[in-house]
Design an enzyme around this catalytic site. Structure first.
Site, short mmCIF file in Angstrom:
data_model
loop_
_atom_site.label_atom_id
_atom_site.label_comp_id
_atom_site.label_asym_id
_atom_site.label_seq_id
_atom_site.Cartn_x
_atom_site.Cartn_y
_atom_site.Cartn_z
N ASP A 159 0.09 6.48 -6.65
CA ASP A 159 -0.91 7.55 -6.65
C ASP A 159 -0.41 8.67 -7.55
O ASP A 159 0.62 9.29 -7.26
CB ASP A 159 -1.12 8.09 -5.23
CG ASP A 159 -1.79 7.09 -4.32
OD1 ASP A 159 -2.20 6.03 -4.82
OD2 ASP A 159 -1.90 7.36 -3.11
N HIS A 216 1.34 11.22 -1.82
CA HIS A 216 0.08 11.00 -1.11
C HIS A 216 -0.70 12.30 -1.16
O HIS A 216 -0.38 13.26 -0.44
CB HIS A 216 0.35 10.56 0.33
CG HIS A 216 -0.81 9.89 0.97
ND1 HIS A 216 -1.08 9.96 2.32
CD2 HIS A 216 -1.80 9.11 0.44
CE1 HIS A 216 -2.17 9.27 2.59
NE2 HIS A 216 -2.62 8.75 1.48
N GLU A 247 -3.89 4.75 -8.64
CA GLU A 247 -4.91 5.69 -8.22
C GLU A 247 -4.68 6.95 -9.05
O GLU A 247 -3.70 7.67 -8.85
CB GLU A 247 -4.79 5.97 -6.72
CG GLU A 247 -5.97 6.74 -6.15
CD GLU A 247 -5.90 6.84 -4.63
OE1 GLU A 247 -5.90 7.98 -4.14
OE2 GLU A 247 -5.83 5.79 -3.98
N GLU A 300 1.49 -0.02 -5.40
CA GLU A 300 0.51 1.04 -5.62
C GLU A 300 1.21 2.33 -6.03
O GLU A 300 2.29 2.65 -5.52
CB GLU A 300 -0.32 1.28 -4.36
CG GLU A 300 -1.43 2.31 -4.59
CD GLU A 300 -2.21 2.63 -3.33
OE1 GLU A 300 -3.33 3.17 -3.46
OE2 GLU A 300 -1.70 2.37 -2.22
N HIS A 319 0.85 -1.20 0.00
CA HIS A 319 0.00 0.00 0.00
C HIS A 319 0.88 1.24 0.00
O HIS A 319 1.89 1.30 0.72
CB HIS A 319 -0.88 -0.01 1.26
CG HIS A 319 -1.67 1.24 1.48
ND1 HIS A 319 -2.63 1.67 0.59
CD2 HIS A 319 -1.66 2.15 2.49
CE1 HIS A 319 -3.19 2.78 1.05
NE2 HIS A 319 -2.61 3.11 2.19
N ASN A 320 0.51 2.24 -0.82
CA ASN A 320 1.31 3.47 -0.89
C ASN A 320 2.81 3.15 -0.95
O ASN A 320 3.61 3.64 -0.14
CB ASN A 320 1.02 4.37 0.32
CG ASN A 320 -0.36 5.01 0.25
OD1 ASN A 320 -1.05 4.93 -0.77
ND2 ASN A 320 -0.78 5.63 1.33
#
Length: 759
Positions: free
Chosen positions: A313, A326, A360, A311, A281-282
């Site tokens: 973003d 983030h 994302e 991941e 995650h992230n």
């Protein structure tokens, strides 16, 4: 290396300082000193580097720091030392390409020698290291005060010169007195007819009755004697001495983790949705979620640990280049193209099975086109752009089919079917539903808005609703003030990069069963997934028989902490994303789960979670077909060379061992031994812990060693986690790991394991 070399240590584009590096005589430690001390040629250990801490060496500009100075120093002079755990890298520039290669080849050779050390050699190495650490005044001798020994009589027996100090040989003798393996000797003598050796027949009895092995013990006994017995005379007699027995029990064959399960042993030809997938995650974050550093190093480290889903973003950046960070926080930013380059370079160094790039996307259509261009140009043939056979697919392909491929998980215009029916939209953009969206405020504005709403709620509760019988208002995040659904513009170029992993909004299981396609992936926060698991666990498992599900940590985990992944695995969720940068229980379990099957990042789910006609609810495991609980009995016998956790001079460990069972709710359990006063060298317990496990196919077992404290929280010493089905029965060593998952040799536990089926 032994003579020493001047190299530049690089911290940033502006911080480049010369240091004198020298390999010490032990060939295990590198010390360096500053330029001011060069003339003295006395290496002051400003920053000692242990070769055992080095995980890998990267040649050339393979770090963000070295990439930033690529125009100043050529790649053949640059290299990076990557350390185990979460310690920062060491970026170096040699004076010449030849010197760089000398250090690169030399360190790799030393690392290889370490890897090939036998148990006895590792112990001798550890003894030497321990002696040097205890020799505070560097005089080659160690007095009793420096050692903090428990037993003065042993010290006197080892001090043969009666000098009041221990020299090298005397220290080794003293150490062996303190660490005699009476526990192993007791087992050895139990199965030895003459008390001196194990004949092949004795060893077969031990394998059958002590190790609970039922098959082919004769051939196995012959193999063990030839592999571990150091005495040629004993080998000729087809027997094993105590030294050979100790070497066998300390080896990978004598460890609790069955070495056969370390290789790829599972069927890799089933659909992707039938596997648990190691997921991050992230991934770009190295620290917390609010102000932490973003770095491509996060991707390199995750992929190097076998992670198969990372991941990214994406947000609009300056000069038309998308960035990764983030959103709406103060985390640093990195370029999207640098992330793609890192993923392309490291995706298949540890595992050849597919990598999922979970995106994302918050970018404008223009920068989405830039993202698509980078994906295609940088990844090339590694990026999956169409179904495998070029025809309409009817189900997800397997990890075996997708070897060497990178799959993009993101929103998509239309579906796979339209690509083959001739009805695909030829326009360059389209709209997709983005589901619930948080407001586009930065963190400061969002926090202020939350505060205003809290004050308003407080005012209404205290002033307006004065009656004690009136219903009080509750604060809810101000997301409710904004539209719940919105449309996002999506470029066709980026949409076309999505094949088998189309991100979709989840409504409910009934809707999904009727309308969802096999290539659609829904994402859940941990709280939402937990609610579905509690209310409709059986339907959740059934849903995950057909398609992929991703679960990620709550947005309130601003410290990058992790939830327990086991509860999500209980529902058959495949992509359980964790913050890889954060050590602790969550990552211990994740490392333990994916340590099996060759560490390839894919673990086949149990059969009852893969077959649509089977029913399984983790809340009621006893109702499934083929239900067979087991009794797990663990005797914690002893510990060996447990590390100190307190830097205080007189600190001694008071160890206890806790065994934790993770699985379906009925199996969650933990028990612990008593603690042993002041003994981290060779504590002995002989405490027996018993567990009943109702879903052994899903259960994980975690061993935790702590330093007992009467007045405060116990200090962590070491841990090891593994799936129950990977455990070997019998007398086994557990080689402990640190909090961040790295080995801490020769620290271990000695246990006896028994697993029996219950009636």
């Amino acid at each position: 290396m032994l003579v020493g070399t001047i190299m530049r240590k690089i911290k940033s584009r502006t911080w480049k300082k010369q240091r004198y590096f020298k390999l010490q005589d032990d060939c295990m430690t590198i010390w360096y000193k500053s330029k001011k001390l060069f003339p003295s040629l006395i290496c002051v250990p400003l920053f000692p580097v242990s070769v055992s801490d080095v995980e890998a060496i990267r040649e050339g500009h393979q770090s963000e720091v070295l990439l930033s100075i690529a125009d100043e120093f050529p790649a053949d002079r640059c290299f990076t030392l990557v350390f185990r755990g979460r310690r920062g890298n060491l970026d170096l520039v040699a004076e010449s390409a030849e010197e760089a290669q000398s250090w690169i080849r030399g360190i790799r050779k030393l690392m290889e020698n370490l890897e090939n050390m036998g148990q006895r050699e590792r112990l001798d190495q550890w003894i030497g290291d321990w002696f040097r650490k205890a020799d505070k005044n560097n005089d080659g001798r160690m007095n009793f005060r420096e050692h903090h020994a428990r037993l003065f009589s042993f010290f006197q027996m080892a001090d043969r010169s009666q000098s009041g100090t221990l020299e090298d040989d005397e220290f080794v003798l003293f150490y062996k007195m303190l660490t005699q393996r009476e526990d192993v000797l007791r087992v050895f003598q139990q199965f030895s007819l003459d008390g001196q050796t194990l004949s092949q027949s004795d060893l077969e009895d031990f394998l059958r009755d002590g190790q609970l092995e039922g098959d082919n013990v004769q051939q196995h006994a012959e193999t063990l004697i030839q592999r571990y017995e150091p005495s040629d005379t004993a080998k000729l007699l087809n027997a094993m001495t105590f030294d050979g027995f100790l070497m066998y029990l300390g080896s990978s064959e004598g460890s609790i983790f069955n070495p056969r399960w370390r290789e790829i042993f599972q069927d890799m030809s089933q659909p992707l949705c039938h596997y648990f997938i190691s997921s991050s995650h992230n991934t770009y974050l190295m620290e917390d979620q609010l102000r932490g550093q973003s770095s491509v190093e996060g991707y390199i480290r995750a992929l190097s640990r076998g992670c198969r889903c990372v991941e990214v973003d994406c947000w609009d950046g300056a000069n038309g280049e998308p960035i990764v960070y983030h959103g709406h926080t103060f985390t640093s930013r990195i370029l999207f193209k640098d992330v793609v380059t890192a993923v392309g370079n490291y995706a298949f160094k540890v595992s050849e099975y597919p990598v999922i790039l979970s995106m994302e996307n918050h970018c404008s259509v223009e920068q989405q086109r830039v993202m698509a261009r980078h994906l295609n140009q940088i990844l090339g043939n590694k990026l999956l752009k169409s179904t495998l056979d070029g025809k309409a697919a009817v189900g997800l392909p397997s990890p075996e089919d997708l070897k060497g491929k990178i799959l993009l998980k993101a929103k998509k215009l239309g579906g796979l079917e339209e690509s083959f029916s001739g009805t695909a939209d030829d326009s360059q953009t389209g709209e997709v539903s983005s589901g619930k969206s948080p407001p586009s405020y930065n963190l400061k504005d969002y926090s202020r808005l939350c505060l205003c709403v809290r004050l308003l709620v407080s005012y209404l509760n205290n002033i307006v609703f004065e009656s004690p019988h009136s219903q009080k208002l509750t604060f809810i995040s101000p997301v409710f003030l904004f539209p719940q659904k919105s449309k996002q513009r999506l470029s066709k170029e980026l949409s076309d990069c999505v094949v088998y992993c189309k991100s979709v909004h989840f409504s409910n299981f009934k809707h999904s069963h009727i309308h969802s396609k096999f290539y659609e992936v829904a994402s859940f926060t941990e709280s939402k997934a937990r609610r579905h698991l509690r209310d409709t666990g059986g339907e959740f498992v059934h849903h995950n028989c057909r398609q992929l599900t991703r679960v990620y940590p709550s947005g309130f985990r601003t410290d990058s902490s992790n939830f327990n992944p086991q509860e999500m695995w209980n529902a058959g969720c495949q992509i359980v994303a964790l913050n890889f940068q954060t050590a602790g229980e969550g990552m211990d379990l994740n490392d333990g789960m994916f340590r099996q099957n060759g560490g390839c990042g894919y673990v086949l789910k149990p059969g009852f979670m893969r077959e649509a006609e089977k029913t399984f609810d983790p809340e009621t495991p006893q109702k499934r077909d083929g239900y067979q609980p087991v009794a797990l009995t663990i005797q914690v016998i002893s510990g060996q060379q447990l590390p100190k956790v307190n830097i205080k001079e007189d600190s001694i460990v008071d160890p206890l061992v806790r065994v934790e069972i993770y699985g379906v709710p009925l199996d969650q359990n933990r028990q612990e031994t008593r603690y042993i006063d002041n003994n981290g060298f060779n504590p002995v317990w002989y405490d027996t812990l018993r567990f009943t496990v109702h879903a052994p196919e899903l259960a994980m077992v975690r061993f935790v060693v702590e330093d007992y404290d009467k007045t405060s929280k116990n200090d962590f010493v070491g841990q090891y986690a593994l799936p129950l089905r990977c455990m070997q029965q019998g007398y086994r060593h557990i080689h402990l790991l640190s909090k961040d998952g790295t080995s801490i040799p020769p620290s271990s536990l000695f246990v006896h394991i028994r697993i029996t089926e219950l009636e």
